[in-house]
Design a protein around this motif. Structure first.
Motif, PDB file in Angstrom:
ATOM      1  N   SER A  45      14.799  56.416  92.799  1.00  0.00           N
ATOM      2  CA  SER A  45      14.773  57.872  92.740  1.00  0.00           C
ATOM      3  C   SER A  45      13.348  58.326  92.454  1.00  0.00           C
ATOM      4  CB  SER A  45      15.700  58.379  91.627  1.00  0.00           C
ATOM      5  OG  SER A  45      17.011  57.874  91.802  1.00  0.00           O
ATOM      6  N   GLN A  46      13.093  59.597  92.668  1.00  0.00           N
ATOM      7  CA  GLN A  46      11.744  60.100  92.422  1.00  0.00           C
ATOM      8  C   GLN A  46      11.362  59.994  90.956  1.00  0.00           C
ATOM      9  OE1 GLN A  46      11.787  64.167  93.684  1.00  0.00           O
ATOM     10  NE2 GLN A  46      13.328  64.821  92.199  1.00  0.00           N
ATOM     11  N   ALA A 202      20.992  60.418  98.712  1.00  0.00           N
ATOM     12  CA  ALA A 202      21.273  61.372  97.634  1.00  0.00           C
ATOM     13  C   ALA A 202      20.651  60.922  96.319  1.00  0.00           C
ATOM     14  CB  ALA A 202      22.780  61.546  97.475  1.00  0.00           C
ATOM     15  N   ASP A 205      16.942  61.838  94.875  1.00  0.00           N
ATOM     16  CA  ASP A 205      16.597  63.086  94.193  1.00  0.00           C
ATOM     17  C   ASP A 205      16.610  62.960  92.672  1.00  0.00           C
ATOM     18  OD1 ASP A 205      16.300  64.430  96.602  1.00  0.00           O
ATOM     19  OD2 ASP A 205      18.416  64.996  96.677  1.00  0.00           O
ATOM     20  N   ALA A 206      17.447  62.077  92.139  1.00  0.00           N
ATOM     21  CA  ALA A 206      17.553  61.983  90.679  1.00  0.00           C
ATOM     22  C   ALA A 206      18.151  60.646  90.282  1.00  0.00           C
ATOM     23  CB  ALA A 206      18.411  63.122  90.117  1.00  0.00           C
ATOM     24  N   GLY A 209      21.789  61.258  88.974  1.00  0.00           N
ATOM     25  CA  GLY A 209      22.587  62.251  89.676  1.00  0.00           C
ATOM     26  C   GLY A 209      24.029  61.807  89.817  1.00  0.00           C
TER      27      GLY A 209
END
Length: 260
Positions: A45-46, A202, A205-206, A209
């Motif tokens: 993830s970022q 997906a 992004d996190a 998440g």
């Protein structure tokens, strides 16, 4: 670090491309350090931290004296806003883990995201086929079960992807005799649910998440089905029941200790 490794790390989405200055502060000589975790598995993830894993070599006097040896070392720090976590085991401890059905340490040893290497690292990697057994299926089955329960408690994408990654790695290992931890690559080699690429996208992004828009019953069926595929792959596997590299690894550890 070679240019090829720099490129590989960049493709993995790492926010730092040269970690050698940080490893210079590691206590004691390193045999190797590689990137593990979500970057190795192909779904960082970022905001993912960077998991570094490897082996250090204690001097002989640390093992024959009265003080307890520091067999596992951990260091955490931050660079450019990114959290890094370095965990290394002494050579003897790491090799003992290799000789168990422990896929985790083999993934670290064979990770293509190499930050620091040495001739000892090369020797250890060359010995990996001699420790692979059909019993490694138990490791991946157990790890998948733990992550599936965590997903049930949190609803997060991360443990769900870890569940599928563990099952597909185990299936691929039983069928091919090769350790592959990169989920996007595994999707091209093992039949898997079609929605997994969307979940990987997906998660970018996190780190924590939640999984949304999924049919929970269908996902549970898919996980159960892959457990069955792993069971069958273990039964049919040509891997041996026990490791064959014990004596060779014993000699390697002794030689590295006495000449280090």
């Amino acid at each position: 670090m070679t240019t090829a490794t720099d490129d590989l790390l960049a493709r993995a989405g790492l926010p730092v491309t040269d970690l050698r200055p940080d490893l210079a502060h590691a206590p004691g000589p390193l045999a190797f350090a590689t990137v593990s975790g979500a970057h190795l598995y192909g779904f960082p993830s970022q905001d993912s931290d960077v998991d570094l894993r490897g082996v250090h070599v204690l001097p002989a006097e640390d093992l024959v004296g009265l003080h307890e040896p520091e067999e596992t070392r951990t260091r955490m720090w931050e660079r450019d806003g990114v959290e890094l976590d370095l965990v290394t085991h002494d050579l003897r401890k790491f090799v003992r883990l290799m000789l168990r059905p422990n896929g985790y340490v083999l993934e670290q040893l064979l990770s293509p995201l190499v930050v620091h290497t040495s001739p000892l690292h090369t020797e250890l990697a060359a010995s990996a086929p001699g420790v692979l057994t059909r019993n490694h299926a138990h490791h991946y089955r157990g790890f998948a079960g733990t992550q599936w329960r965590l997903y049930g408690n949190t609803g997060e994408l991360k443990p769900l992807l870890y569940t599928f990654r563990a099952l597909l790695t185990g299936i691929h290992l039983m069928r091919s005799g090769e350790v592959s931890a990169h989920l996007p690559t595994l999707l091209t080699e093992v039949d898997a649910p079609a929605y997994l690429p969307d979940l990987i996208a997906a998660k970018a992004d996190a780190e924590h998440g939640t999984a949304t828009g999924l049919d929970g019953e269908a996902v549970a069926r898919d996980v159960t089905e892959l457990h069955g595929v792993l069971d069958e792959a273990q039964t049919r596997s040509r891997l041996p029941d026990a490791a064959t590299a014990l004596e060779g690894l014993h000699d390697l550890v002794v030689r590295a200790r006495l000449t280090g």
